[in-house]
Each structure stands twice: as C-alpha cells, then as structure tokens.
Write an enzyme that holds these catalytic residues in place. Structure first.
Site, short mmCIF file in Angstrom:
data_model
loop_
_atom_site.label_atom_id
_atom_site.label_comp_id
_atom_site.label_asym_id
_atom_site.label_seq_id
_atom_site.Cartn_x
_atom_site.Cartn_y
_atom_site.Cartn_z
CD GLN A 495 52.91 13.78 50.70
OE1 GLN A 495 53.91 13.00 50.08
NE2 GLN A 495 52.19 13.19 51.56
N GLY A 716 46.23 22.96 52.88
CA GLY A 716 46.50 21.64 52.03
C GLY A 716 46.71 22.38 50.74
CB VAL A 717 49.10 22.73 48.50
CG1 VAL A 717 50.39 21.99 48.93
CG2 VAL A 717 49.78 23.27 46.96
CD GLU A 719 42.91 16.70 47.31
OE1 GLU A 719 42.64 17.24 48.16
OE2 GLU A 719 41.88 15.60 47.05
#
Lengths: 765, 283, 169
Positions: A495, A716-717, A719
């Site tokens: 990620q 956050g990214v 998901e």
C-alpha cells in the site's frame, strides 16, 4: 485552512502531496525486496500441516507412526503435544476459541490437526499424507441463517477474549452459534413504516471469497534462551507479540516479531495465523521452524464472510427515505477471528450514507463449520453496500426516479447525525456523488446498444467508519549527519506506507525524503502499533509519525538555540557537531496517537463519536450484457473517493483502482465452492481472480477534500475503492437488460437465468 | 513431490520401450506431469524424458497439402510457425488464447493431445480439420484419426508403451475455420465450452461442415446432427437454430463449476451459431 | 540438508552444469526439485518465487535458453546444459533496464511479489514485438497475475518501456 491552529501545510515545495516513487521501488523491480517467503535459517525444519477432511467431528485417535517412520522426518506434532507447552492453546483477537492444533474436536474441513517436521519439505509433505486420524462425525452447519437456530453447535461454550467490553456478556454462553449480536435503534422504524407511502423489502446474499495474496501465509520461529524470534508475513506484529506472550505465559520482551515486506495482505495476514504454531514447534524441537503454506492451503485459513442481508425501507412519495431496517447474518466459519468486530463496526453504517430518521439494525456474527472468516479489504462494508445500494436503486426504479436524483434527496451531509447518532464531519459524500454523476455524464443520453449487446450504466456510493479506538506509536531518530531513521510497526504490504510515512516525517523535518530510512517492524526495535488494517495507518500512524517528527524537530531547534545557532538556517549536522563536539549522538523524537472514541450503547448502538474519520467511495459502471449468454462485460469503471488530502496522489490512485479490481473479481466470478464443508476449488485453476484481460477502462478520482484530524489533511484509502463496485455493476445490468440479481457473483449463468425468467421461460436445472 | 529416477533415451522408440510399468511415465514439456506429481495423483518411480529423442519429432513440415507436426514441437513453435499460419491459420489463432506464453513455450503438441483433458483447446480444432495421429510403440506403430484417440476424461486408447509421435493435419485449403473459446469466469479461465467449426462454403451455402466441441463434454465430441443441419444448407437464422437445437440435443453436456449442463447447452446453441457466422463472415 | 536427504531417501542426486545469468555453474540436484527450488536452495536467488504452484500466476518466471518458463513446473534437472536467466541478471554496467525503469515510473506494482515475473515477461514481449498494441499486451501478459490489481499501471509501463527502448536505439 488550519488544523489545531497550525497552517495546513501542503506547500508545493513540500514532500507531502507529491507523487514520489515508492522507497523500495528499485528493490522490487530487481527481485531483491525482502519477504519471509525467502527466509532460510541455519538448521531450519520445514513443517507440513495435516488437515481435517471432515467439517465437524470428535477426534478419536491420531496415528502418526507411519509418518514418523518416513526417512528424513524429524518429528510429528499433534494437538496433544502442543498442550505440553501451552496448557490452554486457544487464541484469537475477539474470542480465545482457536486451538494451535485441533485436539478433541475439529470444526471445519481443512483445520490443522498435526504437523510433520523435516529438513526437506518434500519428506514432510510425503509423511503428512500418511497420518491416520479417526473421527466421530458430528452434525455440521454451513448456512449463516440456519446457524441461528441449528441444533449443530460449533463451540460447546463461548470464550470471549476479554479485550472487548461488548463481548463480555457472551462469556460462558452455551448452545449458541451467535458470536456477537449488534443492535442499533434510532427513532421509531416500526412507526415510520406504517406512516410511509411505500415500503420496500429485499434480501441479498454474498458469497465466500478469498484474499489470495500471492505470497501465501508464511511464518518462521527461532528459539532463543528463554526467548523466541518470529519472522512472519503479518500485518500485526504487535498483536502477535502480545498474543504469543500470553499463550506462553511470558513477558512481552521475550517474544520478538520481525516483519519485512509482505507479498500482499488484504486483511488475511492479521492476528495469529501460523505464528503460535511455529513458536510451539520451535520450542518443542529447539530448532528454527518455518511453515510456508501453499496456495491451496490459503483456502483453509481465512475467507471473507458470506452474508445474508435483509433490508427494508419506508419512503415518501416525494422520494425521502424515512425508515430503514437491516438484518444481517455474517457467516463467520468455525473460529471467530475478527468477525465480531466486522459485525459490529459494519453495523454502524448498515443503512448507508443517507439521512434517515428512523433506523433499526440487527447484525449477527455466526459460527458455522466452514473455514474461518475475517477481515478482507472493507471489513464487511462491501457486503453491506452491495445490499443497500442495490436496494436503493430498486426503490428509485419503483418510484420512477432517477437514481442519482433519488440519492441526492437522501444523502447524508456534514453536520447531520448518522445512524449511530455521531455527527458527520469531513465526509464528502455529496461531493463524491456529484463528481461521480459528472464523470459518468449522467445527464447526457447514453448509447444503449442493440441486438444481443445491450448497454447499461449504474452508480453506487458507500461509506465506512474507521476502526477505533486504536493506538499507534512512532519514533524518529535523527543521526548526526542529518540523516534519519523512522521506526514504526506499520507493515508495508504494497500500500506504500513506508513511502507515505517517510513523506510525512520529511515534511515536518524539512529534509528530503531520501534522507529517511524506514525501519521495518521488529518488536524489539519499533514501537507498538495496533495493526495495519482497516485503512487506519495513514491517519493513526501518520499522526504518530508527525508527532514524533515534530518532537525531534523541537528538540533539534532547542539544541540549536542552546548552542546559539540560528535555528532555521543551521544545517542539522552543524547542530550535532556543536552539541556533541563531533559527529555523534542522536536526537530522538517520539509520538503516539489514539483518537477519541465513545463506545456505542449496547441496546441502541448510539454514540456521539464512533469514528475518528469517515471513508467515502463511489463507483460508476458501464456494462455491456450479451443477452444470449448472460455474459457481462464491464466497459468502464469510475471510482471516486474522499481520501482527504492525499500524501502521495499517485499511490493513492493505485490504491483506489487496485481495490476496485479486486472487488471486480468478487463481483463477477470469484466464489469459494463447498461440498459438505469441503472447499472444492482450492486453487487458482478453479478459483479465478482477475487477470489483465478482465480489466475495464478505469478512471479514479480523489475529490478535493481534507480531513481536519489527519496528518496534513490525509485519511485512509486502502479499502475505499472496494465499497461500491458490486452494486454499481448490478445496477448497470438492470439498466441494460431489466433483470435484478440479488446474489453475488454476477455470473453469466445467473444473468442468463434471470433473463429467461423475465421472458417467462425459466431455464430448467 | 516424491523422488524418482529420470532417464533420457535418444530415440522415441527406445523411450516407448522403457514404459513397461505403470510406475514409469513419459515426460515431454512436463507441465501436466509436474502438476499431477505436485498434487500427488501421479507418483512415478521413473520418468522417461523425451527431450533427447530424434530432432525430427520436434519439427513442423508442410508437404502434399498436409502439415506434419512432430509430437515434441512446442505449442509456441506451432504458434510462430509460418507454415502453420499459411496452412491452417485457425491453429495459430487458437494458440494465442491457449494457456499462457510460458506454458506454450514448454508444453508439447504430443503431450497436449495425449493428456486428454477435455478442456484443452487444440483437440477440437485438429479433429475438425481432420487430423490423424501417429503412434509409436517398441515394435511398430499405428495411425488413427485424432478423434478416435479419446475414450473418456483423461482417458485415451494409448497403450502403456505407446507414445504420440506425430500429428498430420490436412491444410485448410478452401475450408474456413473458427474456434470459439467460451469462458464463464475470468478471461484466462479454462473454457466452459470450446466450439470448433470447419466449413466448405460458397457464400452462405455450406457444402461440408465439421463441428467439434470440447470442455462441456467428457471428450472432444464431433456433432454429426449439427453438421447434417448445416451441410447443404444456405445459412440463415433458421438453419442456425436447427443446427443449435441438434447440437444441444446430441451432445452429452455435463455441468461443473463453469456452469450447469442446462446453461452450457444454451451456450452451445449460441456459440455454434456464432462460430458458423464468424467463419462465413470471414469469406 | 542435501546430505541428509540423499542418505535418508536414497535419491540419486545428479550434478548438472549450466549457465546462470551468464556465469557457468554446477549444482547437485535431486530429481524432484523444480527450478525455483534449485535457484533458491543452491544459489540463494529468490526473485523467482512459487505462488500458485500451477504455472498460472507468473511469479516463478525464469528464462531458459531465452524462453520464459514457469519455474514451479520445470524440473531442475532439465536445465543441464542450458542458459538460465533470472531477474537477478544485470546487464553490463549494472543498473536497471528500460523495463524496470518504466515499471517504477508508471507505479506498476504494489506489493512487488509478482513484479519480477511481469518484468521478465515484458522484456520477452518487447523483444518479440517492440511496438505492441494494448491488445497484444493484455494477451501476452494474461498469464501473469497481480492481486494488488496494478494492471492499468502495468499496461502503461509496458507502453512506456517500448518508447524508452526505441529512444535508446
């Protein structure tokens, strides 16, 4: 714009906000990146696991004599042998329900029962086939709804881990497969249904799917003097240390856990998987032991929850949703893993990103005799969005309203309370919807195809609450020449966290990112982090890194001032020389971060603060349906997301598109097949994942947003790109050919059968 | 995998002579053999490598209106052969979608044909083209139409000490051909159905037709009733429907994870019609 | 490890000689090892990795006599006398080649586990077809899987590498 009084620093000259390549890029393209997969230790034994062929039964007898007699076999270890070292060998993040090796009972086909150890993995594999176990078969349950009332009970008694207050009431409960029930009540859904102009109710299903990291699960353990070192492809080194120490009754500092790069994770490599097993084997043999699973064995280790989802909405004739009721049954398999958290956390947002006054949610985590289910990229959200965004589209069609317009009328806006009562902030739901509509050119006429090729389009939008409350700690170590090491236990599984964390530290310290080394997780060296999961790292660890870097910067500035140097202009190395008299010493900054959180009320699911941030993801799909075969070709996939302010826009974009590709597989064809609880397609020959020829034209957009609590506006990214793919495609299929599918995956046969049923000529079996 | 002995004879006949017991298996490209050994379904005591046998068994030649393909020619050699592209372009077209580049680089024509997995792509195409397969044994050999090689799922008429030596394929000539590979999961999946159609036609008038299907049946299967429906007919929607109905009723279609038998029969109707149209449109 | 193996199992270990990344080498090999095991156990080369174990994912890609093979399905003994090239091979002068640079430039990987296979296959593709269409790329690389889903970036990287190679010439 300011954060806590400071300028939101994303200057173009800075490091944050730039699409620099990954720090480890050269190592990865040259095949030199380090994975546990590569690890060889002197004197190492390889372990091969013997697994239960039956789904539920009592172990009557384990005969390992033939296996032991195979040339080259060092030792064969059973569940009883494990108990010599660990009296109570049950582990798990939510329940202490999973034995290191099965003893007394097996609860799913594929459960580890014994391990053969040999220097040569071929010899171990050969011997494992000779183990003979006799079972007394017990009735088994596989379906999550049946598990609610089934006479087949997977666990005699429930054993919550104790870390979660909302599980305490389940301690010691018997004769149930319910591992958690989450309830939410807001307003009066029942009353609102009776007042609604229209009421719609639908039931949806999702299938078991698999993470399929290309580096299968792998762990190794080296015994020391009263200590153990575990090398593992894990996303939760800190948890592994705590849990292994608990099992052994040792203090944490005698368990060391090291994690290099991961060959993919996607939620699979969390908590304990092989770590407790290799530890026990290493302690039993006093030799290093490695277990590397095959691709096939991944199918027996952890899956994503299948779910049944019933959803009911009350709507006014103007198209306002006034009430929504959701009932969700999650198929958790034989061991709870993190399933109860999936059930609860996803329950927070089960009614979708809509402003609905009256909400009722009941969500159940269920034990069944299938392989355990746990986290998989989205933590239950893709299953929920599949249901509520299919349902939402079906309502819009029934009301003869445009699906975008219908959503617009109901969308949840900042400042409004969401189902849990938490007031929305920094969640660009409306912006995502509008950008999606714009990119899809929703108002323009759409080419609908002809003959046997019919085209359609659909959109969907979903959101997720982050995992809370969780802790991250970071250390920034400035060296005397001005270079720097960043110690953090976030695991880079692809990620790009190493790069993002280095960018954050570089930004604060005002040094080039190349001057920073990221020290990989090693629990003897790097500080605690809850885990790399749930898209939490950028926000949580990012904040900890930022604080650690600020701490180091402040100490550096203080040292400069003490030395009488102009703080802003003196090179770092010069400050060190003055402070220590030579190139020597360290300046160490620390930072930790834990966001505020208020637990939900047990009866109503209400809380003023369920999450530090919201993730929002929408997808638009254009499809072409072959009306003669039912085959669906996705021709265009548009992913729009609120990711706050991206730390590294290029990596963020690839996170969105990669997540969408994965969900595309879960949508169109990925499905674990079972026969009597036994997986029948446990290989990449029979469980197909998307390849290069399956990928549509993809577009990705991060809307202009900022998360005030995040490091430099980021959140956050990992998901987000998964949320809305499935319903967007199902909605597009209905748009194209007028059939509605209620179960995933959307196979050609499923579409074809629906088309035939619509024509009044159903296809016989 | 368990240990075994590897021997490398220098002639194909010698190799056949070494295949005396069930414990001994031939190894050409080895992709299928390795898969089966890894799964533990094949545990040979000895493998007879065919890599060192006479070079002519790896060659591809064209003569007398026929392609002669040595059993040890790799699939990628076939894919790249200008002779094949000229004599039977449908073979080259089929190969592009067969397995993947690495498998094609290693797997051999003989192994591909002898493995008798009904999901293989070349058997239906070669059978439709009228291919014959030459088989060698320690004493002599025999030649038979490729279609007669197959008796069941992974089962052939090959005796224990027989090896495929060569396959002879009549050039397409004035015939036109198409192969449709129908996958129902990812694009690189095994087919749910393969349909090979070879036609001799003047415009829409079909003078002769060969239809062979694979994957949906236990063995590659020639569909005589469907051929009859096409032969002599001027192809239109009604003819295609009749051919499709004939195919769906004569084929012993089996259901599996790619789709139910009922669905695959529908797929057969549709793909047969499409394959015929593809052939005729190409003219 | 090998000593124990041969003694215990009575396996006939054979010595094979071949060229590995341009260097002549020899190794003692049990018959049932595949090429990935040979490279890892005898030469410490870990860029080719077994993942699916069935030749479907491409993580184990190795070049044997100039042709790409799945190392997990290739008997180690069969490289006797062959030229073997792995991702670890470096062109004269070292450093990264156009394909590797293009993969970095395009961000064509995430976890990196499948990347060596994609790089090797892309080199093969461009050697055979210096100017591939997008359809050519998708077909040629359809036997390599990337679970991180970096396919759009990989396609971009292949196109970029083709341009970079042309510019180099």
């Amino acid at each position: 714009m300011t954060i806590g009084g400071e300028d939101l620093k994303t200057a173009q000259t800075g490091t944050v906000g730039r699409s620099i390549p990954r720090l480890e890029a050269a190592a990865k393209v040259a095949g030199r990146a380090e994975y546990v997969h590569n690890l060889q230790l002197p004197g190492m034994l390889h372990g091969k696991i013997f697994r239960s062929p039956i789904a539920h039964g009592r172990i009557k007898r384990v005969d390992v004599s033939a296996a032991r007699a195979v040339a080259g076999v060092h030792r064969v270890v059973t569940g009883e042998d494990v108990r010599a070292i660990v009296a109570d060998p049950h582990y798990g993040p939510a329940f202490h329900d999973q034995p290191i090796l099965a003893f007394e009972k097996v609860r799913y086909a594929g459960e580890p029962v014994a391990v053969v150890l040999a220097s040569d993995p071929h010899a171990a594999e050969e011997a494992a086939q000779l183990i003979d176990v006799q079972y007394e078969a017990l009735p088994a349950v596989f379906d999550e709804v049946e598990a609610m009332t089934s006479k087949a009970v997977v666990h005699e008694v429930l054993r919550p881990a104790g870390a979660f207050p909302d599980l305490r009431h389940l301690q010691g409960r018997k004769n149930t497969n319910v591992a958690l029930d989450f309830h939410l009540r807001r307003g009066d859904a029942g009353g609102a249904f009776s007042r609604a102009d229209r009421v719609f109710e639908h039931t949806f299903h999702t299938q078991q799917v698999l993470h399929v990291p290309l580096e299968p699960f792998v762990s190794a353990a080296e015994p020391g003097e009263g200590s153990v070192t575990i090398h593992t492809a894990s996303k939760s080194p800190s948890f592994v240390r705590v849990e292994v120490a608990r099992l052994l009754g040792w203090p944490e500092n005698r368990v060391r856990v090291k994690v290099p790069y991961l060959g993919g994770g996607f939620g699979a490599k969390l908590y304990i998987k092989l770590e407790a097993l290799v530890t026990v084997l290493a302690l039993l043999t006093r030799r290093p032991v490695k277990i590397a699973l095959t691709m096939e064995e991944q199918f027996y280790t952890l899956t994503r929850h299948a779910a049944s989802l019933r959803i009911k909405s009350g709507v006014t004739k103007e198209g306002r949703i006034t009430a929504r009721e959701c009932e969700v049954w999650w198929n958790g398999g034989a061991y709870a893993d993190i399933g109860p958290r999936v059930t609860q956390k996803s329950g927070f947002t089960a009614p979708g990103p809509y402003d609905i006054e009256n909400v009722s949610i009941d969500s159940y985590a269920l034990y069944t005799n299938l392989p355990p289910a746990g986290a998989l990229r989205g933590f239950g959200i893709p299953q929920l969005v599949w249901a509520y965004e299919s349902h939402t589209d079906m309502i819009a069609r029934e009301l003869a309203m445009d699906p975008v317009e219908f959503r617009r009328r109901n969308i949840l806006r900042d400042g409004r309370p969401q189902a849990t009562g938490t007031v929305m902030k920094d969640a660009a739901i409306e912006k995502v919807l509008e950008r999606l509509a714009a990119r899809m050119e929703w108002k323009k006429p759409f080419e609908r195809g002809s003959g046997t090729r019919r085209r359609g389009r659909g959109i969907a939008i979903g959101f997720k609450a982050s995992i809370s409350p969780t802790t991250s700690v970071a250390i920034v170590n400035l060296y005397a020449d001005g270079s720097c090491a960043l110690y953090c236990s976030t695991v880079d599984m692809g990620q790009g966290s190493d790069t993002a964390m280095a960018q954050i530290a570089a930004e604060v310290l005002g040094i080039p990112v190349e001057a920073i080394t990221v020290v990989h997780p090693d629990t003897d060296v790097t500080p605690y982090d809850m885990a790399t999961l749930g898209s939490r790292s950028t926000y949580h660890m990012g904040n900890a890194v930022r604080r650690a870097a600020e701490d180091a910067r402040d100490k550096l500035l203080a040292a400069a001032r003490e030395a009488g140097l102009p703080a802003e202009t003196t090179p770092i190395a010069e400050v060190f020389r003055r402070k220590y008299g030579m190139q020597a010493g360290n300046i160490v900054g620390t930072g930790s971060f834990i966001p505020a959180y208020t637990p939900t009320d047990h009866d109503t699911g209400q809380s003023p603060n369920v999450t530090p941030f919201w993730m929002v993801g929408g997808t638009g799909a254009e499809v072409e349906v072959d009306t003669e075969t039912g085959r669906v070709r996705v021709t265009r996939l548009v992913n729009v997301a609120d990711v706050g302010k991206p730390v590294n826009p290029r990596i963020v974009e690839t996170q969105l598109s990669g997540a969408a590709v994965m969900q595309l597989g879960f949508t169109l064809f990925e499905k674990m097949q079972f026969d009597g609880g036994q997986v029948t397609n446990a290989s990449l020959a029979e469980y197909k994942i998307p390849g290069m020829r399956d990928i549509p034209v993809m577009e990705n957009e991060a809307v202009d947003g900022a998360e005030r609590g995040g490091p430099f506006g980021a959140k956050g990214v990992g998901e987000t790109g998964t949320f809305s793919v499935s319903p967007a495609i199902a909605n597009a299929i209905e748009d194209a050919v007028g059939v509605r599918l209620m179960s995933l995956p959307l196979t050609p046969e499923a579409v074809y059968r629906a088309l035939r049923a619509k024509q009044g000529k159903p296809l016989d079996d | 995998m368990t240990p075994f002995e590897l021997v490398e004879p220098h002639t194909l006949r010698e190799a056949a002579g070494l295949l005396a017991s069930a414990e001994v298996r031939p190894l050409a490209g080895g992709t299928a053999v390795m898969l089966m050994m890894k799964m533990g379904v094949l545990r040979p005591a000895r493998l007879v490598s065919l890599r060192a046998v006479e070079k002519r068994y790896s060659e591809i030649a064209a003569a007398g209106g026929e392609l002669r393909i040595g059993a040890l020619a790799t699939l990628s050699a076939l894919e790249r052969s200008p002779l094949v592209a000229r004599a039977a372009p449908v073979i080259a077209q089929t190969l592009r979608m067969l397995a993947n580049v690495r498998v094609r680089n290693v797997a051999t024509v003989g192994g591909h044909l002898a493995h008798a997995d009904p999901h293989m792509d070349l058997p239906p195409v070669l059978i439709a083209l009228g291919a014959r397969v030459s088989i060698i044994d320690p004493a002599g050999g025999r030649t038979l139409p490729l279609g007669e090689l197959y008796t069941g799922y992974l089962e052939t008429t090959l005796g224990r000490n027989e090896l495929v030596a060569e396959v002879t394929v009549p050039a397409q000539g004035s015939r036109r051909a198409a192969y449709l590979k129908c996958t129902t999961r990812s694009a690189d999946d095994w087919p749910a159905l393969g349909v090979a159609v070879v036609l001799e036609a003047d415009g829409a008038l079909v003078r002769d037709a060969r239809v062979v299907i694979s994957a949906a049946t236990d063995t590659p299967t020639r569909l005589a009733a469907a051929e009859n429906a096409l032969r002599g007919a001027r192809v239109d929607e009604a003819v295609l429907r009749r051919a499709g109905d004939a195919a769906a009723s004569e084929a012993a279609v089996i259901g599996d994870q790619h789709g139910s038998a009922a669905y695959k029969r529908e797929l057969l109707r549709v793909c047969l019609a499409r394959a015929v149209r593809a052939v005729l449109d190409e003219q | 490890m090998l000593g124990a193996l041969t003694k215990d199992l009575g396996v006939a270990v054979r010595t094979i000689r071949f060229k590995l990344n341009g260097e002549p080498v020899s190794a003692e090999v049990p018959p049932h090892w595949n090429l990935v095991e040979l490279l890892q156990n005898r030469f410490g080369l870990t860029g080719a990795r077994e993942s699916c174990g069935q030749g479907l994912c491409g993580c184990c890609t190795v070049l044997v006599d100039g042709a790409a093979v799945s190392g997990c399905l290739y008997l180690a003994l069969l490289v006797d006398g062959a030229e073997v090239m792995t991702i670890e091979h470096q062109a004269a002068g070292g450093g990264l080649d156009a394909v590797q640079k293009a993969f970095i430039e395009a961000g064509a990987f995430q976890c990196g586990f499948c990347t060596p296979g994609f790089v090797l296959m892309t080199r093969q593709l461009l050697d055979e077809n210096p100017d591939p269409t997008e359809d050519d790329i998708r077909h040629y690389l359809s036997g390599n899987l990337c679970r991180c889903g970096a396919y759009p970036e990989i396609i971009e990287a292949v196109k970029l590498a083709a341009r970079m190679r042309k510019a180099e010439r």
